[in-house]
Motif scaffolding. Structure first.
Motif, PDB file in Angstrom:
ATOM      1  N   ILE A 109      -0.241  13.617   5.377  1.00  0.00           N
ATOM      2  CA  ILE A 109      -0.207  12.692   4.242  1.00  0.00           C
ATOM      3  C   ILE A 109       0.038  13.422   2.928  1.00  0.00           C
ATOM      4  N   GLU A 154      -7.676  10.247   5.883  1.00  0.00           N
ATOM      5  CA  GLU A 154      -6.680   9.235   6.228  1.00  0.00           C
ATOM      6  C   GLU A 154      -7.270   7.835   6.133  1.00  0.00           C
ATOM      7  N   ALA A 207      -5.593   2.428  -0.726  1.00  0.00           N
ATOM      8  CA  ALA A 207      -4.237   1.975  -1.045  1.00  0.00           C
ATOM      9  C   ALA A 207      -4.098   0.470  -0.853  1.00  0.00           C
ATOM     10  N   GLU A 208      -4.722  -0.064   0.189  1.00  0.00           N
ATOM     11  CA  GLU A 208      -4.683  -1.523   0.412  1.00  0.00           C
ATOM     12  C   GLU A 208      -5.373  -2.250  -0.736  1.00  0.00           C
ATOM     13  N   SER A 235       0.827  -1.216   0.000  1.00  0.00           N
ATOM     14  CA  SER A 235       0.000   0.000   0.000  1.00  0.00           C
ATOM     15  C   SER A 235       0.857   1.259   0.000  1.00  0.00           C
ATOM     16  N   ASP A 236       2.103   1.148   0.464  1.00  0.00           N
ATOM     17  CA  ASP A 236       2.996   2.314   0.486  1.00  0.00           C
ATOM     18  C   ASP A 236       3.232   2.882  -0.910  1.00  0.00           C
ATOM     19  N   LYS A 282      -5.970   5.133   3.105  1.00  0.00           N
ATOM     20  CA  LYS A 282      -5.313   3.904   3.560  1.00  0.00           C
ATOM     21  C   LYS A 282      -6.093   2.678   3.107  1.00  0.00           C
ATOM     22  N   SER A 283      -7.405   2.760   3.163  1.00  0.00           N
ATOM     23  CA  SER A 283      -8.227   1.643   2.696  1.00  0.00           C
ATOM     24  C   SER A 283      -8.083   1.456   1.189  1.00  0.00           C
ATOM     25  N   LEU A 319       0.587   5.339  -1.272  1.00  0.00           N
ATOM     26  CA  LEU A 319       0.537   6.347  -0.217  1.00  0.00           C
ATOM     27  C   LEU A 319       1.739   7.287  -0.240  1.00  0.00           C
ATOM     28  N   GLN A 320       2.855   6.816  -0.782  1.00  0.00           N
ATOM     29  CA  GLN A 320       4.086   7.603  -0.707  1.00  0.00           C
ATOM     30  C   GLN A 320       4.472   8.272  -2.026  1.00  0.00           C
TER      31      GLN A 320
END
Length: 529
Positions: free
Chosen positions: A452, A509, A516-517, A384-385, A513-514, A388-389
């Motif tokens: 983020i 957030e 990205a997973e 997921s990073d 995050k959800s 997110l990144q």
């Protein structure tokens, strides 16, 4: 290192022993630049060494020297091809020679260079000038072309007197005594020349590998540059005309298909007759590879590819003879697609490009021939990073990979619920076709922008500028009211954007995050991890 006199340069060029290879660009200096070179030589300023390639193999196709057509070299004599210093060699020959007239229509701005007897002798000011015949004052302007022609020199000095004669005699002596350093590479190995070209190129000298290979493959009925242009025209209707203009890419495809190696040295080992004979393999390989990219990954133009070099191994798989139809078994398709996604997510061609290309070309060949193949067997890890990144930038490798992943879900318009026209959207592929799911202005107002950041991949989707304007910069729970009210349609929109109902909670957030997973799960599935 050898030293040449100016007379030696003139005689060697005039006899056809010093030549300009076709892989060099043409003569581009203007007359003022030529005059400055003469001033540097006269004042003893450094003006750089020349670089020659000495060989007994005359190229089938070479370039005339500026506006001058030169004779063929004598048989069994080595030929010196100018690798570096074409502009200087052409200038020196053009200024001082008296046997050749410029070809009509070629470099019509070429003018003779004169020494200005009336100019002040200073370190900085130029004492040489380019003039047309009607601008010449015989009492002030002395023609340089007479310096190495005894009869012409005597005639040009007859009208001079006293100090002027001394100045001109000194002028002649300086040019006759000038020694020009020349670095000579003696080899019959074209791959060695290729390495030299590459290193010269790194020093900022523009060299064209396509023109080099064109010279070695040239025949009366085959010109490699023309073949590339024709291929570009064939691919243009499909949005891939960029392939034809990317000569480095096409040359790598040529080398990969014919030699199994896409390196510069492999290009130079290609036999001209072999390239001509097997060019259908290259055309078919590239065309079928483009077709595969469009059908399997929604790639609509070269810029959609995470790495343009991905076309190289793929063209090897599809390189077939003549009019044969390309075929891919289901098992082969799965392996190729796994390799594509893994090479994209792992940034395989960001470093060690030639090494990785060679390995992938070999395994792609094995796959085509139904032999054991480890294509795509390199390490890849997508979490997921990744979403997110990494920040959304339309020309970035990670962003291109992300967009192609989203395209596998058949994204839908947030306003109409209709499927996005991927062919049109990805062909345009500009920033206006993709926008934040949680608008930037909303994140700023709600204090959720940090830490983020609002431009991570996980916050983007296929969303046209028109749709984005209608939704405005409102909170998702508010702009939901402008979307289709049918729950089934609304759900299909979210699913096609790899999103869920967490979007309507306005919690940035938790949402990214959800999402990205979920994106990482799809990526791992595509990579078959």
């Amino acid at each position: 290192m050898e030293d040449y006199s100016i007379r030696g340069i003139i005689e060697s060029v005039g006899s056809g022993q010093i030549r300009i290879p076709a892989f060099q660009r043409g003569f581009v200096w203007d007359s003022e630049r030529v005059a400055y070179l003469m001033d540097s030589i006269y004042k003893g300023y450094p003006f750089g060494a020349l670089m020659f390639w000495r060989t007994k193999e005359q190229l089938k196709f070479d370039r005339q020297l500026g506006p001058f057509a030169l004779p063929d070299p004598k048989e069994d004599y080595p030929v010196d091809y100018v690798l570096d210093g074409q502009q200087r060699v052409t200038s020196i020959f053009g200024v001082f020679q008296t046997d050749y007239e410029p070809i009509q229509g070629e470099h019509t701005d070429w003018m003779d260079i004169f020494f200005d007897l009336g100019a002040d002798e200073t370190a900085q000011d130029n004492q040489f000038i380019a003039l047309k015949p009607d601008q010449v004052d015989p009492g002030r302007h002395f023609p340089l072309r007479t310096l190495f022609d005894t009869t012409a020199y005597r005639a040009a000095t007859e009208a001079l007197e006293g100090d002027a004669i001394k100045i001109v005699d000194d002028l002649q002596a300086r040019f006759k005594e000038t020694k020009i350093p020349v670095q000579v590479t003696k080899t019959e190995e074209k791959e060695t020349v290729a390495i030299i070209f590459e290193r010269v190129n790194r020093q900022g000298v523009e060299l064209d590998t396509l023109q080099l290979l064109s010279a070695w493959t040239w025949s009366e009925d085959f010109q490699l540059a023309d073949q590339f242009e024709e291929l570009s025209e064939v691919l243009a209707p499909f949005g891939f005309q960029g392939v034809g203009s990317d000569t480095d890419l096409l040359l790598r495809c040529c080398a990969a298909i014919l030699t199994g190696d896409a390196s510069p040295s492999a290009l130079m080992k290609l036999n001209g007759a072999e390239v001509r004979k097997k060019f259908d393999l290259i055309k078919n390989g590239v065309q079928y590879a483009v077709d595969y990219l469009r059908n399997q990954f929604s790639v609509q133009k070269l810029d959609n590819l995470p790495y343009v070099t991905q076309l190289v191994p793929l063209s090897v798989f599809f390189a077939i003879d003549g009019e044969k139809e390309a075929s891919v078994s289901d098992a082969q398709r799965k392996v190729i697609n796994r390799w594509f996604w893994r090479s994209s997510f792992s940034r395989r061609y960001s470093s060690g490009v030639l090494r990785n290309l060679k390995a992938d070309i070999e395994q792609m060949n094995n796959l085509r021939n139904d032999a054991d193949s480890s294509l795509g067997g390199f390490a890849t890890n997508v979490t997921s990073d990744f979403f997110l990144q990494h920040v959304f930038r339309i020309s970035n490798v990670n962003t291109k990979t992300f967009l192609l992943l989203l395209s596998t879900k058949s994204p839908r318009s947030f306003i109409s619920g209709q499927k996005v026209d991927l062919a049109d959207t990805l062909k345009r592929a500009n920033r206006s076709e993709f926008h934040h799911m949680m608008p930037r202005s909303f994140l700023e107002r709600s204090g959720q922008k940090e830490p983020i950041g609002d431009s991570i991949l996980a916050n983007f989707c296929f969303l046209s500028r028109a749709d984005n304007r209608k939704l405005g910069g409102e909170a998702p729970s508010d702009y939901k009211q402008k979307m289709p009210t049918d729950e089934a349609v609304l759900e299909s929109i979210l699913t096609s954007a790899v999103a869920n109902e967490l979007l309507w909670d306005d919690n940035y957030e938790a949402f990214v995050k959800s999402r990205a997973e979920n994106l990482a799960v799809i990526a791992r599935d595509l990579c078959q991890l």
